[in-house]
Design a protein around this motif. Structure first.
Motif, PDB file in Angstrom:
ATOM      1  N   TRP A 214       0.604  -1.019   0.542  1.00 32.05           N
ATOM      2  CA  TRP A 214       0.022  -0.263  -0.183  1.00 32.05           C
ATOM      3  C   TRP A 214       0.909   1.406  -0.325  1.00 32.05           C
ATOM      4  N   PRO A 215       0.413   2.140  -0.325  1.00 33.02           N
ATOM      5  CA  PRO A 215      -0.486   2.056  -1.754  1.00 33.02           C
ATOM      6  C   PRO A 215      -0.360   1.686  -2.729  1.00 33.02           C
ATOM      7  N   ASN A 216       1.243   2.099  -3.470  1.00 34.58           N
ATOM      8  CA  ASN A 216       1.250   2.001  -5.383  1.00 34.58           C
ATOM      9  C   ASN A 216       2.375   0.448  -5.382  1.00 34.58           C
ATOM     10  N   ASP A 217       2.855   0.591  -4.262  1.00 31.25           N
ATOM     11  CA  ASP A 217       3.973  -0.674  -5.064  1.00 31.25           C
ATOM     12  C   ASP A 217       3.708  -2.269  -5.082  1.00 31.25           C
ATOM     13  N   LEU A 218       4.560  -2.644  -6.183  1.00 31.99           N
ATOM     14  CA  LEU A 218       4.272  -3.941  -6.117  1.00 31.99           C
ATOM     15  C   LEU A 218       6.214  -4.327  -5.650  1.00 31.99           C
ATOM     16  N   TYR A 219       5.860  -5.543  -4.889  1.00 28.22           N
ATOM     17  CA  TYR A 219       7.083  -6.184  -4.102  1.00 28.22           C
ATOM     18  C   TYR A 219       7.306  -7.618  -4.585  1.00 28.22           C
ATOM     19  N   LEU A 220       8.445  -8.362  -4.853  1.00 31.50           N
ATOM     20  CA  LEU A 220       8.442  -9.389  -4.943  1.00 31.50           C
ATOM     21  C   LEU A 220       9.486  -9.367  -3.319  1.00 31.50           C
ATOM     22  N   ASP A 221       8.573 -10.521  -2.596  1.00 31.78           N
ATOM     23  CA  ASP A 221       9.368 -10.532  -0.888  1.00 31.78           C
ATOM     24  C   ASP A 221      10.248  -9.150  -0.520  1.00 31.78           C
ATOM     25  N   ASP A 222      10.789  -8.683  -0.124  1.00 30.09           N
ATOM     26  CA  ASP A 222      11.401  -7.745   0.855  1.00 30.09           C
ATOM     27  C   ASP A 222      11.379  -7.270  -0.501  1.00 30.09           C
ATOM     28  N   GLN A 223      11.378  -6.927  -1.240  1.00 28.09           N
ATOM     29  CA  GLN A 223      12.272  -5.885  -2.817  1.00 28.09           C
ATOM     30  C   GLN A 223      10.915  -5.781  -3.754  1.00 28.09           C
ATOM     31  N   LYS A 224      11.260  -4.081  -3.524  1.00 28.75           N
ATOM     32  CA  LYS A 224       9.970  -3.380  -4.977  1.00 28.75           C
ATOM     33  C   LYS A 224      10.438  -3.251  -6.259  1.00 28.75           C
ATOM     34  N   VAL A 225       9.610  -4.143  -7.308  1.00 25.16           N
ATOM     35  CA  VAL A 225       9.905  -4.206  -8.817  1.00 25.16           C
ATOM     36  C   VAL A 225       9.273  -3.348  -9.449  1.00 25.16           C
ATOM     37  N   GLY A 226       8.406  -2.634  -8.723  1.00 22.00           N
ATOM     38  CA  GLY A 226       7.516  -1.656  -9.824  1.00 22.00           C
ATOM     39  C   GLY A 226       6.549  -0.429  -8.856  1.00 22.00           C
ATOM     40  N   GLY A 227       5.663   0.339  -9.543  1.00 23.50           N
ATOM     41  CA  GLY A 227       4.324   1.070  -8.919  1.00 23.50           C
ATOM     42  C   GLY A 227       3.667   1.097  -9.594  1.00 23.50           C
ATOM     43  N   VAL A 228       3.099   2.136  -9.283  1.00 26.79           N
ATOM     44  CA  VAL A 228       1.776   3.143  -9.878  1.00 26.79           C
ATOM     45  C   VAL A 228       1.647   3.815  -9.960  1.00 26.79           C
ATOM     46  N   LEU A 229       2.021   4.463 -10.431  1.00 21.17           N
ATOM     47  CA  LEU A 229       1.401   6.599 -10.677  1.00 21.17           C
ATOM     48  C   LEU A 229       0.048   7.080 -11.100  1.00 21.17           C
ATOM     49  N   CYS A 230      -1.111   7.610 -10.902  1.00 17.29           N
ATOM     50  CA  CYS A 230      -1.721   8.564 -10.535  1.00 17.29           C
ATOM     51  C   CYS A 230      -1.620   9.687 -10.996  1.00 17.29           C
ATOM     52  N   GLU A 231      -2.213  10.784 -12.200  1.00 13.40           N
ATOM     53  CA  GLU A 231      -2.414  12.260 -12.281  1.00 13.40           C
ATOM     54  C   GLU A 231      -3.291  12.547 -12.506  1.00 13.40           C
ATOM     55  N   GLY A 232      -3.401  12.953 -12.334  1.00  8.63           N
ATOM     56  CA  GLY A 232      -5.142  13.303 -12.536  1.00  8.63           C
ATOM     57  C   GLY A 232      -5.599  15.065 -12.773  1.00  8.63           C
ATOM     58  N   THR A 233      -6.570  15.047 -13.383  1.00 11.22           N
ATOM     59  CA  THR A 233      -6.812  16.875 -13.364  1.00 11.22           C
ATOM     60  C   THR A 233      -8.374  17.042 -13.727  1.00 11.22           C
ATOM     61  N   VAL A 234      -9.371  18.042 -13.817  1.00  8.76           N
ATOM     62  CA  VAL A 234     -10.383  17.653 -13.931  1.00  8.76           C
ATOM     63  C   VAL A 234     -11.166  18.955 -14.133  1.00  8.76           C
ATOM     64  N   TRP A 235     -12.040  18.726 -14.967  1.00 14.59           N
ATOM     65  CA  TRP A 235     -12.613  19.374 -15.718  1.00 14.59           C
ATOM     66  C   TRP A 235     -13.782  19.616 -15.701  1.00 14.59           C
ATOM     67  N   LYS A 236     -14.650  20.503 -15.279  1.00 13.52           N
ATOM     68  CA  LYS A 236     -15.998  20.458 -14.861  1.00 13.52           C
ATOM     69  C   LYS A 236     -16.714  19.586 -14.168  1.00 13.52           C
ATOM     70  N   ASP A 237     -17.070  18.304 -13.777  1.00  8.66           N
ATOM     71  CA  ASP A 237     -17.117  16.641 -12.932  1.00  8.66           C
ATOM     72  C   ASP A 237     -16.297  15.738 -13.768  1.00  8.66           C
ATOM     73  N   GLU A 238     -15.494  15.809 -14.928  1.00  9.48           N
ATOM     74  CA  GLU A 238     -14.804  15.009 -15.745  1.00  9.48           C
ATOM     75  C   GLU A 238     -13.004  15.499 -15.089  1.00  9.48           C
ATOM     76  N   LEU A 239     -13.152  13.729 -14.467  1.00 10.95           N
ATOM     77  CA  LEU A 239     -11.659  13.317 -14.104  1.00 10.95           C
ATOM     78  C   LEU A 239     -11.043  12.749 -15.252  1.00 10.95           C
ATOM     79  N   SER A 240      -9.770  13.669 -15.929  1.00  4.30           N
ATOM     80  CA  SER A 240      -8.754  12.710 -16.523  1.00  4.30           C
ATOM     81  C   SER A 240      -7.760  12.034 -16.050  1.00  4.30           C
TER      82      SER A 240
END
Length: 373
Positions: A214-240
């Motif tokens: 949590w919140p955005n990493d991927l692990y093999l045993d105790d080693q980090k091998v990946g991650g997820v990044l979300c970057e958003g912008t809001v226009w009116k009621d729409e999230l991109s």
């Protein structure tokens, strides 16, 4: 300033041809940082592996891939240097309805996040995925640097959705109703879950102990091998939302990778290299299905699956205040909240909600670092 050359591949030629017809040149300059070349399927079939390694910067002579070869020599990972991402193989494995049918590919970019955002905002390209062999300015959460080595899988895609609905059980905001389960955090969780489930569903890869931190990493045993990044912008009621993933697949540097672990667990040499094209195609197909269900009924349907793959069930955490620079106490992890926060119960029996934007977990020290507003 160096301008990176990016190829735009389509699963079918129809969309590529429409783009060509709508522009004066099939080589589109979208920004000072990169240029886009539209590639039809017939051109793609004619490409050889050698041709793909000979991209030339529009602004200067020389090969884009030169730095990659230097890096491969430095890390002694010569076997991977000749194996660039193959769009044709990727499309053969892609089973999604629409996500990923547009592929923007380059041996090197500043960041796949930046390319994806520019393509979305400038050309309104949807259902695309941006893939690069290396990134000069790859990033993670809180602007942390993400090192992208050759052989890894670095990609970004874009999704958009409405923030509001008329569901009666949702939180009221004016005459609209905010859906708390449409938190950006849950999109991160869905992407991470899609990756882990694709690995676990493969008869060869399923032995890999890939888990979610949590919140955005991927692990093999105790080693980090990946991650997820979300970057958003809001226009009116729409999230991109621009969603980026970095995953160490066939690159043992700087930490470890999926194929290194696979070689340990399956030592007969039958799976020395993991097919990145197949992996990406399966992840996008899985995420597309999950995302559609998420928009209909929320994250609760995925919660048991997510919790079965995360690292934290029952974990004892030290609660540390970054502002006060002291230990506040200890707590045990219990669940996720409706907003996507991690729920822990302290020694007094109080349930505490840790926001991913204000908290982080140090897996090695068993510490939750709390950053007060």
């Amino acid at each position: 300033m160096t301008a990176f050359l990016v190829e735009l591949h389509c699963k079918t030629d129809q969309y590529c041809l429409e783009l060509v017809q709508s522009k004066s040149d099939s080589l589109l300059k979208l920004s000072e940082c990169f240029r886009l070349r539209i590639v039809t399927s017939s051109e793609r079939n004619e490409f050889t592996s050698k041709q793909r390694t000979e991209f030339v910067h529009p602004s200067q002579p020389g090969s884009v891939s030169e730095s990659l070869h230097k890096e491969c020599r430095r890390t002694a990972d010569l076997s991977n240097c000749s194996r660039y991402f193959q769009p044709q193989k990727y499309f053969r494995n892609l089973k999604s309805k629409s996500l990923g049918h547009l592929l923007a590919y380059s041996p090197e970019v500043s960041s796949t996040q930046d390319v994806a955002r520019s393509l979305f905002e400038s050309l309104n390209l949807k259902d695309m995925v941006v893939v690069a062999e290396t990134q000069t300015k790859g990033r993670g959460r809180r602007s942390n640097h993400w090192q992208t080595e050759f052989g890894s899988l670095a990609f970004s895609t874009v999704c958009s959705y409405s923030l509001y609905s008329t569901r009666s059980e949702s939180l009221v905001k004016g005459n609209l109703h905010l859906k708390p389960w449409r938190s950006v955090s849950f999109i991160q969780y869905l992407v991470a879950l899609a990756i882990v489930e694709v690995v676990k569903d493969d008869p060869t890869w399923k032995c890999l102990p890939l888990r979610i931190k949590w919140p955005n990493d991927l692990y093999l045993d105790d080693q980090k091998v990946g991650g997820v990044l979300c970057e958003g912008t809001v226009w009116k009621d729409e999230l991109s939302l621009v969603i980026g993933v970095g995953l160490n697949v066939n690159n043992s540097y700087p930490t470890t990778c999926l194929s290194t672990w696979l070689q340990r667990l399956v030592p007969d040499g039958s799976c020395a290299i993991i097919d990145r094209e197949c992996l990406l195609a399966r992840v996008l197909s899985r995420f597309e299905d999950m995302y559609s269900l998420f928009l209909q009924d929320g994250f609760q349907q995925f919660l048991p699956r997510f919790l079965s793959y995360w690292l934290h069930s029952g974990q004892r955490l030290q609660l540390f205040s970054a502002k006060q620079e002291k230990v506040l106490g200890y707590a045990f992890v219990e669940n996720l909240s409706e907003e996507g926060n991690i729920l822990v119960r302290d020694e007094q029996g109080r349930l505490i909600s840790l926001d991913p934007d204000l908290s982080s977990l140090d897996w090695h020290q068993g510490r939750a670092i709390i950053r007060e507003k």
